[in-house]
Design a protein around this motif. Structure first.
Motif, PDB file in Angstrom:
ATOM      1  N   LYS A  84     -40.477 -43.639  32.654  1.00 62.91           N
ATOM      2  CA  LYS A  84     -40.074 -44.040  30.719  1.00 62.91           C
ATOM      3  C   LYS A  84     -40.512 -42.883  30.484  1.00 62.91           C
ATOM      4  N   SER A  85     -39.995 -42.985  29.398  1.00 59.20           N
ATOM      5  CA  SER A  85     -39.988 -42.030  27.892  1.00 59.20           C
ATOM      6  C   SER A  85     -40.564 -42.784  26.936  1.00 59.20           C
ATOM      7  N   ILE A  86     -41.560 -41.844  26.442  1.00 56.72           N
ATOM      8  CA  ILE A  86     -41.771 -42.454  25.085  1.00 56.72           C
ATOM      9  C   ILE A  86     -42.445 -41.616  23.940  1.00 56.72           C
ATOM     10  N   LEU A  87     -41.586 -42.246  22.708  1.00 55.53           N
ATOM     11  CA  LEU A  87     -41.755 -41.426  21.492  1.00 55.53           C
ATOM     12  C   LEU A  87     -42.684 -40.871  21.000  1.00 55.53           C
ATOM     13  N   ILE A  88     -43.613 -39.953  20.853  1.00 52.28           N
ATOM     14  CA  ILE A  88     -44.573 -39.097  20.390  1.00 52.28           C
ATOM     15  C   ILE A  88     -44.518 -39.091  18.259  1.00 52.28           C
ATOM     16  N   VAL A  89     -44.911 -39.824  17.483  1.00 55.02           N
ATOM     17  CA  VAL A  89     -44.984 -39.915  16.035  1.00 55.02           C
ATOM     18  C   VAL A  89     -45.534 -39.326  15.650  1.00 55.02           C
ATOM     19  N   VAL A 137     -40.751 -36.229  22.589  1.00 57.84           N
ATOM     20  CA  VAL A 137     -39.860 -37.376  23.570  1.00 57.84           C
ATOM     21  C   VAL A 137     -41.121 -37.348  24.598  1.00 57.84           C
ATOM     22  N   LEU A 138     -42.510 -37.914  25.174  1.00 59.93           N
ATOM     23  CA  LEU A 138     -42.653 -38.110  26.226  1.00 59.93           C
ATOM     24  C   LEU A 138     -42.792 -37.955  27.691  1.00 59.93           C
ATOM     25  N   ARG A 139     -41.934 -37.848  28.168  1.00 57.06           N
ATOM     26  CA  ARG A 139     -41.622 -38.698  29.465  1.00 57.06           C
ATOM     27  C   ARG A 139     -43.068 -38.813  30.563  1.00 57.06           C
ATOM     28  N   LYS A 178     -42.329 -46.334  21.675  1.00 57.19           N
ATOM     29  CA  LYS A 178     -43.065 -45.401  20.588  1.00 57.19           C
ATOM     30  C   LYS A 178     -44.673 -46.161  20.126  1.00 57.19           C
ATOM     31  N   ILE A 179     -45.402 -45.043  20.234  1.00 55.39           N
ATOM     32  CA  ILE A 179     -46.403 -44.935  19.647  1.00 55.39           C
ATOM     33  C   ILE A 179     -46.803 -43.401  18.596  1.00 55.39           C
TER      34      ILE A 179
END
Length: 159
Positions: free
Chosen positions: A58-63, A52-54, A3-4
């Protein structure tokens, strides 16, 4: 899942590394002044968005939390002085790209000149998914580098 936040991304790509976690007095004052201006002008959204960005496998949660959202745009209000404008615009543009990704809406960067006490510019920040992926990759790399550096720094500092 990694997460970022939009603030982390823009901060990592725009500001020097900070070893000490304390915040300087002048920075605290600037943030406080900015909050007042945001509130006075109605840039006071409290809704958080995420997507979520792939990246590769990897899956990256953009918040993120845009300053204002309506039916057509997300808005990021940035306050600046003559000395800080260039850096503030860079930070704001990166945050706008994050907001466009997580909301699906185009984003406007709204610039408020503290010396003139008014909004002096509004601009739509273009979004390109390929460029955004590169931005997130660089931010994650920098975050990892800083984490490793701080761990090593602490080891050396403590002897």
């Amino acid at each position: 899942m990694n997460k970022i936040t939009s603030s982390e991304i823009s901060g990592l790509l725009s500001y020097p590394i900070r070893i000490n976690e304390w915040t300087s007095h002048w920075l605290q004052e600037a943030v406080s002044r900015g909050r007042l201006i945001h509130s006075r002008l109605g840039f006071d959204n409290v809704k958080t968005f995420q997507r979520v960005l792939r990246l590769n496998s990897k899956s990256i949660l953009i918040v993120g939390m845009p300053d204002r959202v309506d039916d057509k745009y997300c808005y990021e209000l940035k306050t600046y002085t003559k000395r800080t404008k260039q850096k503030v615009v860079k930070v704001g543009e990166i945050q706008c790209k994050c907001y466009t990704f997580i909301t699906g809406l185009p984003s406007k960067l709204v610039l408020y000149n503290v010396d003139k006490e008014k909004i002096v510019e509004e601009k739509i920040v273009p979004f390109n998914l390929r460029e955004f992926r590169k931005i997130v990759k660089r931010a994650l790399l920098l975050r990892d580098m800083i984490k490793k550096f701080k761990k090593k720094f602490k080891e050396v500092q403590e002897g």
